[in-house]
Enzyme design. Structure first.
Site, PDB file in Angstrom:
ATOM      1  N   TRP A  67      76.877   9.748   9.639  1.00 49.00           N
ATOM      2  CA  TRP A  67      76.266   9.844  10.971  1.00 49.00           C
ATOM      3  C   TRP A  67      74.990  10.669  10.824  1.00 49.00           C
ATOM      4  CZ3 TRP A  67      77.303  14.175  14.805  1.00 49.00           C
ATOM      5  CH2 TRP A  67      76.757  13.881  16.051  1.00 49.00           C
ATOM      6  N   ASP A  93      85.945  14.997  10.821  1.00 47.44           N
ATOM      7  CA  ASP A  93      85.286  14.657  12.082  1.00 47.44           C
ATOM      8  C   ASP A  93      86.026  13.461  12.679  1.00 47.44           C
ATOM      9  OD1 ASP A  93      83.600  14.248  14.170  1.00 47.44           O
ATOM     10  OD2 ASP A  93      81.812  13.804  12.980  1.00 47.44           O
ATOM     11  N   LYS A 147      84.215   8.868  23.700  1.00 48.08           N
ATOM     12  CA  LYS A 147      84.485   7.424  23.632  1.00 48.08           C
ATOM     13  C   LYS A 147      85.887   7.106  24.136  1.00 48.08           C
ATOM     14  CE  LYS A 147      81.274   8.413  20.505  1.00 48.08           C
ATOM     15  NZ  LYS A 147      79.857   8.331  20.591  1.00 48.08           N
TER      16      LYS A 147
END
Ligand code: LMR
Length: 403
Positions: A138, A219, A254
């Site tokens: 990311w 993560d 999300k």
């Protein structure tokens, strides 16, 4: 008196360079400024419904209404956040893997906030440590840890030749890392590739991390978007059970569709209760000197849903609905592209989560954007969770044209 001109020359900010646009959110800015009617944003990781909107989950709407009906004053939360939320996060993330008195949890401003708190906390623990992130990772991982003062390097992850994980390359990089090196791992739904480790591969990574004395930071921004809550959380459970210190950043942006509420958490699994209390005291200093304490609403919603059996069941159903729709869109995109171009991008349906690492080059991605108003990242990452039956034809035609 100085003239305006001399003043300008001496301006405090005159030496500042204009910063580049954020590779993900900057793309949304460009998308918003684009006035083409059939534009499609597959850049940022945001789930959208078949109607092309960010959903308000029913379980969230129910709690929102309850909160409004019993409106309360907005006092400060404790520095480490809402207690019920921190407890619920630990239960969701850790299950029965570890005794709670060994765990320190702080509510954070989304998953990014959790990573920032983790980075500043780890600076206190060992400022000289190197941080290893996956190649690719990311975009914000490197930036967050670099700004916190770390040297950031990468471990091999994606193998373009096999379209999968370069597990041997990854293990050998971890084997040669110095003790104390911080290793950022994607617990599930790897961002940007969508390729996750198998359970056996996780065991091998864990064994090397433990043997070499590395510091794992898992993560987990998409728990439930890959194969379900339990399967997606399994890697975290393995690390927590292993008796090593590990950190877990979580996001509910999300999975609860609570993007703007910034609901996340940092969980630290420590050696014992005393260490957990010490870790929490230091985490609170990091939070206090960064944003003082977190906001109330989103965390209240998440804690209420997770703690109420009926709402929890409803959430799990809605989460499954999002996951299954993403999987359908993967199939539709793959089939559509095959029918239109004859090219079978089979990896689209084998990757997990909301992203597909399409394999398109930077030039192709720029052409998609400039010529067809279809926005994805320069890395080739596209957010398949933003596809729907209406925009699929546009996307398929656009990709077909640049292939
Ligand atoms: C993404 O990768 O698109 C998301 O995690 C959103 C973000 O903050 O970058």
């Amino acid at each position: 008196m100085l003239s305006q001109c001399e003043n300008d020359a001496m301006s405090l900010l005159s030496h500042l360079d204009h910063a580049p646009r954020d590779p993900i959110l900057g793309l949304t800015e460009a998308f918003n400024a684009d006035d083409r009617a059939d534009k499609v944003n597959l850049g940022v990781g945001v789930y959208q419904t078949e109607e092309g909107v960010v959903p308000l989950l029913d379980c969230v709407a129910t709690v929102d209404q309850r909160i409004i009906a019993a409106a309360k004053p907005y006092g400060y939360l404790p520095i480490d956040g809402l207690k019920a939320y921190d407890r619920a996060v630990a239960d969701l993330v850790l299950g029965d893997s570890v005794e709670r008195d060994r765990v320190a949890v702080v509510q954070s401003l989304g998953g990014t906030g959790a990573l920032k708190v983790a980075a500043d906390f780890l600076q206190l623990v060992g400022p000289e440590a190197t941080v290893l992130i996956s190649d690719p990772s990311w975009e914000n991982h490197r930036a967050i840890f670099t700004r916190a003062g770390f040297t950031v390097e990468t471990y091999p992850y994606f193998d373009a030749a096999t379209n999968g994980v370069d597990i041997e390359g990854m293990l050998s990089a971890l084997l040669s890392a110095e003790a104390g090196t911080i290793v950022v791992l994607h617990a599930c739904c790897h961002n940007p590739t969508g390729y996750d480790l198998t359970p056996d591969q996780w065991d091998r990574v864990l064994a090397v991390v433990a043997e070499r004395g590395l510091v794992p930071l898992l993560d987990m921004a998409y728990q439930g978007f890959g194969h379900g809550l339990a399967a997606d959380g399994a890697a975290v459970g393995k690390f927590a059970r292993a008796g090593i210190t590990c950190l877990i950043s979580t996001s509910f942006s999300k999975t609860f569709s609570l993007y703007g509420e910034r609901v996340g958490a940092l969980t630290v699994v420590c050696a014992d209760a005393e260490e957990a209390a010490t870790a929490l005291s230091q985490l609170k200093i990091v939070v206090r000197t960064t944003y003082s304490n977190p906001p109330t609403h989103g965390a209240t919603v998440v804690a209420t849903v997770l703690d109420d059996p009926e709402l929890r069941q409803q959430w799990e159903g809605e989460l499954a609905g999002m996951r299954e729709r993403i999987q359908r869109m993967r199939v539709r995109l793959r089939e559509g592209l095959k029918a239109a171009t004859g090219v079978d991008l089979a990896h689209i349906t084998t990757q997990n989560g909301m992203f597909s690492y399409s394999g398109l080059s930077k030039e192709q991605m720029i052409a998609l954007r400039t010529e067809h108003a279809v926005y994805g990242l320069d890395s080739g990452r596209i957010c398949v969770a933003a596809l729907n039956e209406r925009n699929l034809p546009t996307v398929i035609a656009a990709i077909g044209a640049v292939l």
